[in-house]
Write a protein that holds these residues in place. Sequence first.
Motif, short mmCIF file in Angstrom:
data_model
loop_
_atom_site.label_atom_id
_atom_site.label_comp_id
_atom_site.label_asym_id
_atom_site.label_seq_id
_atom_site.Cartn_x
_atom_site.Cartn_y
_atom_site.Cartn_z
N THR A 92 0.85 -1.20 0.00
CA THR A 92 0.00 0.00 0.00
C THR A 92 0.88 1.24 0.00
OG1 THR A 92 -1.73 -1.13 1.26
CG2 THR A 92 -1.83 1.26 1.22
N VAL A 93 0.47 2.24 -0.77
CA VAL A 93 1.17 3.53 -0.80
C VAL A 93 0.14 4.63 -0.58
CG1 VAL A 93 2.43 5.19 -2.23
CG2 VAL A 93 3.05 2.77 -2.29
N VAL A 94 0.45 5.55 0.32
CA VAL A 94 -0.36 6.75 0.48
C VAL A 94 0.15 7.78 -0.51
CG1 VAL A 94 -1.03 8.64 2.02
CG2 VAL A 94 -0.85 6.30 2.91
N LEU A 95 -0.71 8.19 -1.43
CA LEU A 95 -0.33 9.14 -2.48
C LEU A 95 -1.03 10.47 -2.24
CD1 LEU A 95 0.89 10.04 -5.20
CD2 LEU A 95 -1.11 9.00 -6.32
N LEU A 96 -0.25 11.49 -1.95
CA LEU A 96 -0.80 12.84 -1.88
C LEU A 96 -0.75 13.42 -3.29
CD1 LEU A 96 -1.82 15.37 -0.37
CD2 LEU A 96 0.56 16.09 -0.24
N LEU A 97 -1.91 13.72 -3.84
CA LEU A 97 -2.00 14.28 -5.18
C LEU A 97 -2.48 15.72 -5.06
CD1 LEU A 97 -1.52 13.44 -8.10
CD2 LEU A 97 -3.92 12.78 -8.25
N ASP A 98 -1.53 16.64 -5.16
CA ASP A 98 -1.86 18.05 -5.03
C ASP A 98 -2.57 18.54 -6.29
OD1 ASP A 98 -2.00 20.40 -3.66
OD2 ASP A 98 0.10 20.95 -3.91
N GLU A 99 -3.38 19.60 -6.12
CA GLU A 99 -4.16 20.17 -7.22
C GLU A 99 -4.96 19.10 -7.96
OE1 GLU A 99 -2.64 23.78 -9.33
OE2 GLU A 99 -0.70 22.89 -8.85
N ILE A 100 -5.62 18.25 -7.19
CA ILE A 100 -6.33 17.12 -7.77
C ILE A 100 -7.44 17.56 -8.72
CG2 ILE A 100 -7.95 16.89 -5.84
CD1 ILE A 100 -7.77 13.84 -6.25
N HIS A 101 -7.91 18.78 -8.56
CA HIS A 101 -8.96 19.27 -9.46
C HIS A 101 -8.46 19.41 -10.90
CE1 HIS A 101 -6.81 22.82 -7.97
NE2 HIS A 101 -7.10 23.40 -9.11
N ARG A 102 -7.14 19.34 -11.09
CA ARG A 102 -6.55 19.46 -12.43
C ARG A 102 -6.13 18.10 -13.00
NH1 ARG A 102 -2.37 24.38 -12.41
NH2 ARG A 102 -2.50 23.95 -14.66
N LEU A 103 -6.61 17.02 -12.41
CA LEU A 103 -6.29 15.68 -12.88
C LEU A 103 -6.95 15.43 -14.23
CD1 LEU A 103 -4.80 13.07 -11.88
CD2 LEU A 103 -7.05 12.26 -11.14
N THR A 104 -6.16 15.07 -15.23
CA THR A 104 -6.70 14.86 -16.58
C THR A 104 -7.43 13.52 -16.67
OG1 THR A 104 -4.67 13.82 -17.35
CG2 THR A 104 -4.85 16.22 -17.60
N LYS A 105 -8.24 13.37 -17.72
CA LYS A 105 -9.01 12.13 -17.91
C LYS A 105 -8.11 10.91 -18.05
CE LYS A 105 -13.18 10.29 -18.76
NZ LYS A 105 -12.85 8.90 -19.08
N PRO A 106 -7.03 10.94 -18.85
CA PRO A 106 -6.17 9.74 -18.95
C PRO A 106 -5.54 9.34 -17.61
CG PRO A 106 -5.75 11.24 -20.77
CD PRO A 106 -6.64 11.96 -19.82
N LYS A 107 -5.09 10.33 -16.83
CA LYS A 107 -4.50 10.02 -15.52
C LYS A 107 -5.56 9.45 -14.59
CE LYS A 107 -1.12 13.80 -15.77
NZ LYS A 107 -0.73 15.09 -15.17
N GLN A 108 -6.75 10.03 -14.66
CA GLN A 108 -7.85 9.56 -13.82
C GLN A 108 -8.20 8.12 -14.15
OE1 GLN A 108 -11.52 12.03 -13.41
NE2 GLN A 108 -12.51 10.26 -14.31
N ASP A 109 -8.33 7.81 -15.44
CA ASP A 109 -8.69 6.45 -15.87
C ASP A 109 -7.64 5.43 -15.43
OD1 ASP A 109 -10.97 7.44 -17.00
OD2 ASP A 109 -10.17 7.52 -19.04
N PHE A 110 -6.38 5.84 -15.45
CA PHE A 110 -5.31 4.95 -15.00
C PHE A 110 -5.39 4.71 -13.49
CE2 PHE A 110 -1.07 4.62 -13.07
CZ PHE A 110 -0.68 3.39 -13.59
N LEU A 111 -5.72 5.74 -12.74
CA LEU A 111 -5.67 5.69 -11.28
C LEU A 111 -6.85 4.95 -10.67
CD1 LEU A 111 -3.75 6.72 -9.08
CD2 LEU A 111 -5.07 8.85 -9.03
N LEU A 112 -8.02 5.07 -11.27
CA LEU A 112 -9.25 4.56 -10.65
C LEU A 112 -9.20 3.10 -10.23
CD1 LEU A 112 -12.06 6.40 -12.68
CD2 LEU A 112 -11.29 6.85 -10.34
N PRO A 113 -8.75 2.18 -11.09
CA PRO A 113 -8.75 0.77 -10.66
C PRO A 113 -7.85 0.51 -9.45
CG PRO A 113 -7.75 1.01 -12.85
CD PRO A 113 -8.33 2.32 -12.50
N HIS A 114 -6.80 1.29 -9.30
CA HIS A 114 -5.89 1.09 -8.18
C HIS A 114 -6.47 1.67 -6.88
CE1 HIS A 114 -3.02 -0.36 -11.06
NE2 HIS A 114 -3.17 0.75 -11.77
N LEU A 115 -7.39 2.63 -7.01
CA LEU A 115 -8.15 3.08 -5.84
C LEU A 115 -9.15 2.00 -5.43
CD1 LEU A 115 -8.97 6.82 -6.69
CD2 LEU A 115 -6.93 5.87 -5.60
N GLU A 116 -9.73 1.36 -6.43
CA GLU A 116 -10.72 0.32 -6.17
C GLU A 116 -10.11 -0.85 -5.41
OE1 GLU A 116 -13.86 0.42 -6.79
OE2 GLU A 116 -14.25 1.78 -8.46
#
Length: 428
Positions: A92-116
């Motif tokens: 497990t890694v705690v990831l602080l993602l600053d300015e998360i409101h600027r997360l692009t769609k490709p980055k978001q799509d990559f990240l979502l399954p790992h949050l799940e």
Amino acid sequence: MRQPLAYRMRPQKIDDLVGQQHLIGPGKIIRRMVDAKLLSSMILYGPPGTGKTSIASAIAGSTKYSFRMLNAATDTKKQLEIVVEEAKMSGTVVLLLDEIHRLTKPKQDFLLPHLENGRIILIGATTENPYIAISPAIRSRTQIFEVKPLSEKDIAVALKRALTDSENGLGKMNISLSTDAKLHLCRATNGDLRSALNALELAAKSTVPDTNGSIEITLAVVEECLQHKALVQDKNGDAHYDVISAFQKSIRGSDADAALHYLARLLASGDLISVIRRLLTIAYEDIGLANPQAAARTVSAVTAAEKIGLPEARIPLATAVIELCLAPKSNSAIAAIDSALSDINKGGYGEVPAHLKDAHYSGAKKLHRGTTYLYPHDYPHDWTAQQYLPDPLKGKSYYKPKSNGKYEQVLKVQYERLKKAQAGHPLN
């Protein structure tokens, strides 16, 4: 290269955090998560320098998880992939993602399954309203927590730690921070601890030591480092509250010029927070029902001021101050609720009348709950006489309407009309 003081003083465990007791205090949500080791992804939103990164760092330190920091705007998808690979290796890694409101769609799509699957505990940080600025896909997988500006007391605690910490702070420098200089650091930074700590470090390192090697940081030095003037140089800080008091009393007394003068003094000191809080109070306490739209426009003005910050914030704030000064005044609402609270505090209340009690459960009729309630919409004018106050307060009047504005004049007519009808007069 040595990092800034604010970076070096970042808490490593949750017990070291200052402020945000509504989140990390005993029994509060983030504290419970850490204690139970049941972390979930979250979004922290609030003004700069209020502890969003510190909370993320302290969570990771308290749980012994790996901690990584990325910026949604500037860091690439490749850097996200590196963090995910680390999570696969370590668990497990705690990831602080600053300015998360600027997360692009490709980055978001990559990240979502790992949050799940829980490999990544995401802590998003943003100064924007997440309910507006962040995509629903991210919001649905996170809990949202508001981080509030730190109080003067919180900042004072952090400054003391920085001055006494010999490893990460300024403890080796033999610094003397004057009382009024400390007070100004706590106030003029408007709850931004990062700004206070970095100004303290600049003041310490730019001040020439005396012959004994001591560094004396005065109010003048702090003002220069913050680029904010204190209201006056009084060690007790009474003048700060005197100006706020004069500000409200000038608006209450309808003196626009005096109110603008005190507004200017508060803004010149950088105290945007006090201005905003006081204006919202004034709008409802002193203008109130005489002109409710003025109160609504004040809310809009302070919201704009918070978003744009100083110096531009002076424009909507001045607009609100002028309108509140020249608006009709009424304190009938605060007088009414204070009168009602006075009765409650003195034990002056009784049982809710039986016909008003909740009747939406099985067995309510057997208890005679709500059975004689008269539904107003079944009657002419959508009104019928019946008792609403408890028996000990029957006939009591808390609201004393005034006639200073057209809106409350209308309310007064309706209030008196209904009071007469309740007493047995025909409703006309």
